[in-house]
Scaffold this active site. Structure first.
Site, PDB file in Angstrom:
ATOM      1  N   ILE A  89      10.839  -4.548 -25.527  1.00 53.23           N
ATOM      2  CA  ILE A  89      11.543  -5.603 -24.800  1.00 53.23           C
ATOM      3  C   ILE A  89      10.534  -6.298 -23.896  1.00 53.23           C
ATOM      4  CG2 ILE A  89      13.500  -6.143 -23.281  1.00 53.23           C
ATOM      5  CD1 ILE A  89      14.275  -4.718 -25.912  1.00 53.23           C
ATOM      6  N   ALA A 134       7.584  -5.571 -19.372  1.00 57.11           N
ATOM      7  CA  ALA A 134       8.045  -5.162 -20.705  1.00 57.11           C
ATOM      8  C   ALA A 134       8.388  -3.674 -20.681  1.00 57.11           C
ATOM      9  CB  ALA A 134       6.949  -5.418 -21.736  1.00 57.11           C
ATOM     10  N   LYS A 135       9.035  -3.219 -21.694  1.00 57.05           N
ATOM     11  CA  LYS A 135       9.279  -1.779 -21.880  1.00 57.05           C
ATOM     12  C   LYS A 135       9.631  -1.569 -23.340  1.00 57.05           C
ATOM     13  CE  LYS A 135       9.486   1.835 -19.037  1.00 57.05           C
ATOM     14  NZ  LYS A 135       8.760   1.965 -17.755  1.00 57.05           N
ATOM     15  N   GLY A 136       9.355  -0.390 -23.827  1.00 58.43           N
ATOM     16  CA  GLY A 136       9.709  -0.126 -25.216  1.00 58.43           C
ATOM     17  C   GLY A 136       9.830   1.355 -25.459  1.00 58.43           C
ATOM     18  N   ASP A 175       5.159   6.487 -20.662  1.00 56.98           N
ATOM     19  CA  ASP A 175       6.403   6.634 -19.889  1.00 56.98           C
ATOM     20  C   ASP A 175       6.977   7.980 -20.306  1.00 56.98           C
ATOM     21  OD1 ASP A 175       8.328   5.042 -18.051  1.00 56.98           O
ATOM     22  OD2 ASP A 175       9.666   5.793 -19.596  1.00 56.98           O
TER      23      ASP A 175
END
Ligand code: NAD
Length: 449
Positions: A89, A134-136, A175
């Protein structure tokens, strides 16, 4: 697995997939899950009013710019193929390349990753970094696969993302469920797909790499170190002597374990700790170094003999001074907030307090140092790693430490000043400082075309 390939997954489906999973003892009941992304939108709305954010900027920041979902097959050790669902994202890149961690977790959902990506935009803006948000991640339990499978899953995921990431476009990091080793595989995969000419320039596609593979000193402990800097800033202002104080920590992974170790060096005693396997209590204080070594070898606190097993409910009620949630979002609802017997809660994790839990904490006068600042040490040192990669430099450990200390101090001061001036809490102050920076850039650049 929830069926979210359409990008339409709601928190309700996320809750259902969580409810169906019996392997996670002691979680808040699924019906208590709060829609994480809506909560972040709520904070945006409140802070927008304070800074008088133009409506169009609020509308833009209210949704991520890109939501990528990739489904990719991986050959497992038994020879069978299994299909995995990966996400990236990209919330905003107005301040710089998208930046954010990759999470491997069985409950990873589109809603949560949208929230986490938005948080990254505000966190980078608060820390004054030239980076976006962002992150995923991938929806699976990394503990259920072998090392070889983990490597193949990681490589296939980053290969599937292809040119949707890159050192000048979107930079990943560790993460929950990922670490330096996973980042090394990710970088190597990306390097081997971009062609020979650009190979070295591709180093910066991920941060949090092992030092020998282009990582930086200080990254492994960076998030925990940032949490501790925040606690020290708070303690100094409150004239609160940390020595001899009690700490409870939920989540003893990268963030939680470093917080506990670094605080123990300041004389703070870890009296209760919990992870996905259960909770332990030791009124005399755990030896945090030994516990960290144990978890490194064992994968969890389960079986550690130097503490008395307690329930999740009892954990929140342990008499202490500081609580650091460093596991998942949505851990502190009304019940947990009512039970807490601490003076300060520091959000090592992203979004650990549900809004109704936060309201109880505020009523009870328990101070909160919010995620946007408390765990920003990780992305700050990731930025230092990225800069070193671009310049082919190697900074010393003390150089990184000094820079991080100054960065956390400056951000804390700005948060405090904003809160004082606008008579708001620290969470809204963090959003406020971030939005002022974002708003200025939107005003200068306007909207294309
Ligand atoms: P990690 O995978 O290293 O550790 C996670 C810990 O949480 C483990 O101890 C695990 O057992 C525990 N946990 C998982 N599910 C749990 C449950 N249901 N109940 C209790 N404990 C549970 O992850 P991490 O990198 O330490 O990340 C933790 C939090 O910090 C996440 O919210 C993450 O987004 C945030 N964060 C991490 C970084 C970073 O640099 N790693 C940076 C900023 C924020």
């Amino acid at each position: 697995m929830g069926d979210d390939a359409t990008g339409q997954e709601t928190s309700a489906t996320a809750a259902r997939s969580g409810e169906a999973d019996p392997s996670l003892p002691g979680r808040r009941p699924a019906e208590d899950r709060y829609p994480f992304f809506s909560a972040i939108q709520g904070y945006l709305e409140q802070a927008a009013r304070i800074v008088e954010l133009p409506e169009y900027v609020e509308t833009i920041l209210g949704q991520p710019k890109n939501e990528l979902i990739v489904n990719f097959p991986v050959r497992m050790d038994d020879g069978e193929f299994r299909l995995f669902k990966g996400y990236r994202i990209q919330h905003s890149n107005i301040l710089g390349p998208y930046k954010g961690g990759m999470r491997y977790h069985e409950l990873a959902s589109l809603d949560d990753l949208k929230a986490l990506a938005s948080l990254m935009t505000y966190k980078c803006a608060l820390m004054n970094l030239p980076l976006g948000g962002a992150k995923g991640g991938i929806k699976f339990n990394p503990r259920d696969v072998s090392r070889g499978e983990l490597q193949r899953i990681t490589r296939k995921f980053f290969h599937a993302l292809g040119s949707n990431i890159g050192p000048d476009y979107d930079i990943a990091a560790p993460d929950m469920g990922t670490n330096a080793q996973v980042m090394a595989w990710a970088m190597d995969t990306f390097m081997n797909t971009v062609g020979m000419v650009k190979k070295e320039a591709a180093l910066g596609v991920v941060t949090g790499k092992p030092i020998t593979s282009g990582g930086t000193h200080g990254r492994v402990k960076a998030t925990g170190q940032g949490v501790v800097h925040c606690i020290c800033e708070w303690a100094e202002r409150e004239r609160f002597d940390l020595h001899g104080k009690g700490l409870i920590v939920q989540g003893f992974g990268n963030v939680g374990s470093h917080v506990a170790v670094l605080l123990s060096e300041l004389g703070v005693s870890l009296v209760a700790v919990g992870d996905h396997t259960g909770y332990l209590y030791n009124p005399e204080g755990f030896n945090t170094h030994r516990l960290q070594q144990y978890v490194d070898g064992n994968g969890s606190i389960e079986g550690y003999s130097n503490g008395e097993p307690i329930s999740r409910e009892d954990f929140w009620g342990v008499d202490a001074d500081i609580c650091v949630p460093a596991a998942l979002e949505n851990q502190i609802g009304q019940q947990e907030a009512k039970a807490l017997r601490v003076r300060l809660l520091v959000e090592g994790a992203n979004g650990p307090c549900a809004p109704e839990g936060e309201a109880v904490l505020q009523e009870r006068g328990i101070e909160i140092l919010p995620d946007l600042i408390a765990n920003a040490g990780g992305v700050t040192v990731s930025y230092y790693e990225w800069v070193q990669n671009r310049r082919s430099e190697k900074w010393t450990a003390s150089e990184v430490d000094d820079r991080l200390r100054r960065a956390m101090h400056d951000a804390y001061e700005q948060m405090e000043e904003f809160a004082h001036h606008n008579k708001c809490d620290f969470r809204l102050a963090c959003y406020g400082v971030a939005l002022e920076r974002l708003m200025a850039v939107f005003a200068e650049r306007e909207i294309f075309p």
